[in-house]
Structures are given as structure tokens and as C-alpha cells.
Design a protein around this motif. Structure first.
Motif, short mmCIF file in Angstrom:
data_model
loop_
_atom_site.label_atom_id
_atom_site.label_comp_id
_atom_site.label_asym_id
_atom_site.label_seq_id
_atom_site.Cartn_x
_atom_site.Cartn_y
_atom_site.Cartn_z
N GLN A 10 0.85 -1.19 0.00
CA GLN A 10 0.00 0.00 0.00
C GLN A 10 0.89 1.24 0.00
OE1 GLN A 10 -3.44 0.13 -0.30
NE2 GLN A 10 -2.98 -1.99 -0.79
N PRO A 11 0.66 2.18 -0.92
CA PRO A 11 1.48 3.39 -0.96
C PRO A 11 1.43 4.17 0.35
CG PRO A 11 0.18 3.20 -2.96
CD PRO A 11 -0.33 2.15 -2.00
N ILE A 12 2.57 4.74 0.70
CA ILE A 12 2.70 5.58 1.89
C ILE A 12 3.04 6.98 1.41
CG2 ILE A 12 3.93 5.98 4.05
CD1 ILE A 12 4.81 3.03 3.91
N SER A 13 2.22 7.94 1.75
CA SER A 13 2.51 9.34 1.41
C SER A 13 3.61 9.87 2.30
CB SER A 13 1.26 10.21 1.59
OG SER A 13 0.27 9.84 0.67
N LEU A 14 4.42 10.75 1.76
CA LEU A 14 5.45 11.40 2.57
C LEU A 14 4.79 12.15 3.72
CD1 LEU A 14 7.80 12.90 -0.16
CD2 LEU A 14 8.15 10.84 1.19
N PHE A 15 5.46 12.17 4.84
CA PHE A 15 5.03 12.90 6.03
C PHE A 15 3.70 12.37 6.60
CE2 PHE A 15 7.54 15.76 3.35
CZ PHE A 15 8.65 15.91 4.18
N THR A 16 3.39 11.10 6.28
CA THR A 16 2.20 10.44 6.81
C THR A 16 2.64 9.12 7.42
OG1 THR A 16 0.85 11.42 5.06
CG2 THR A 16 -0.08 9.52 6.21
N PRO A 17 2.32 8.85 8.67
CA PRO A 17 2.78 7.59 9.29
C PRO A 17 2.29 6.36 8.53
CG PRO A 17 1.91 9.09 10.94
CD PRO A 17 1.57 9.68 9.60
N SER A 18 3.15 5.37 8.45
CA SER A 18 2.79 4.08 7.85
C SER A 18 1.84 3.35 8.79
CB SER A 18 4.05 3.23 7.65
OG SER A 18 4.57 2.80 8.92
N LYS A 19 1.43 2.18 8.37
CA LYS A 19 0.66 1.33 9.27
C LYS A 19 1.54 0.97 10.46
CE LYS A 19 1.96 -3.17 7.47
NZ LYS A 19 1.57 -4.50 7.81
#
Length: 178
Positions: free
Chosen positions: A127-136
Motif C-alpha cells: 500500500q502506498p505511503i505518502s510522505l510525512f504520513t505515518p505508515s501502518k
């Protein structure tokens, strides 16, 4: 008390209560919560020994339009010596966002650098992770066990045309303990 004095007293009392009401109409409250933990996990690939991920040589013919991507390259962020009070962690990736896809990493600029692509980061389920957004959140085991947090990276087309050249980038990351 005469009626005039009573009327003035009532008017003053109502005026004061109305101004108190008006003064509280623009106010709010913020409750901050958190916890001070014993210590954090040790990041194996810290700034002193960065993790190098080779995305390889990718033909520009792989890209068929904006949003198309190259093959995924997996990498692992390792945490060790985690305290018992920390049971899971997320990773927040930073870096320079691409102008056309701010969720992906921009390539390092240069006269001969590739154009039309960026680097997309994904979690262990792709699943893509946006920059500056915590991963799962990834579960952690305390003690000397190495906790392997698996991720992936790939090139993603961001413009109509892709040009060949070096396609490098740098990302920082922050561990967020849950």
C-alpha cells in the motif's frame, strides 16, 4: 428600592452576562496527551549508517503513462533493543516531495537527471505511503530481538514523458511509537 434603580440594576446585570457570553463565543480547548517512555528502540540504520536501496536500471519503456510504476524493490528498517512499554511503531518518511505527485519522493535534481518519474514508498502490503504520513503500525518485540519493518520502493511515472538519466533520491524517516 425604586423602580428606576431596580431597572438600572437589571439592565447592568443583563449587560454583564451578555458580555460574558460574547467573550466566551470565540474560545476553545485543546487537550494534549502523550507519554514519556523509558527509552526508544535502537534504529539499526541511523544517520551514521544509512540504508542504501538500489532500485536498479529501469528502461523508460516500462512506463506507459502517469501512475505506471516499475517493479517493487523491498527494503527493511530494523529496530532492536525495544523497551517492553513499546509494542508497535509506525514509520514517517520525509524528503522532498515530487512537484507532480507530492506523495512521492522527488528525484535529486541535476543537469542529466531523469525526469517524469518519482520514487513511491509502500508498506509491507504494497500500500502506498505518502510522505510525512505515518505508515501502518508494525508490532514490536522487546529486548535484543531485531524487529524487521518491511517496506518497498519503486519508480512511478508523474509526467506524460520520461527521460533517461540518474534517478536518485534521499529520504529521512522518523519512528513513531504507538
Amino acid at each position: 428600592m425604586n423602580k428606576v434603580t431596580l431597572g438600572l440594576f437589571t439592565a447592568v446585570a443583563l449587560g454583564c452576562s451578555a458580555s460574558v457570553f460574547a467573550a466566551t463565543n470565540g474560545e476553545g480547548q485543546i487537550n494534549f496527551t502523550g507519554e514519556i517512555i523509558d527509552s526508544a528502540c535502537q534504529v539499526v540504520n541511523d544517520l551514521g549508517s544509512p540504508l542504501n536501496v538500489a532500485l536498479g536500471k529501469v528502461s523508460k519503456t516500462v512506463f506507459t503513462g502517469a501512475g505506471s510504476a516499475s517493479t517493487l524493490t523491498k527494503f527493511t528498517i530494523s529496530l532492536t533493543n525495544c523497551p517492553q512499554t513499546v509494542t508497535s511503531a509506525s514509520i514517517n518518511f520525509g524528503g522532498t516531495p515530487d512537484n507532480d505527485n507530492n506523495a512521492a519522493l522527488a528525484l535529486t535534481p541535476g543537469a542529466d537527471a531523469a525526469t517524469g518519474v518519482a520514487i513511491q514508498l509502500v508498506d509491507s502490503t504494497a500500500q502506498p505511503i505518502s510522505l510525512f504520513t505515518p505508515s501502518k503500525a508494525y508490532p514490536l518485540t522487546s529486548g535484543t530481538t531485531v524487529n524487521a519493518l518491511d517496506f518497498g520502493a519503486r519508480y512511478i511515472q508523474t509526467k506524460a514523458a520520461v527521460t533517461a538519466g540518474p534517478a536518485n533520491s534521499v529520504s529521512t524517516f522518523t519512528v513513531i511509537y504507538n
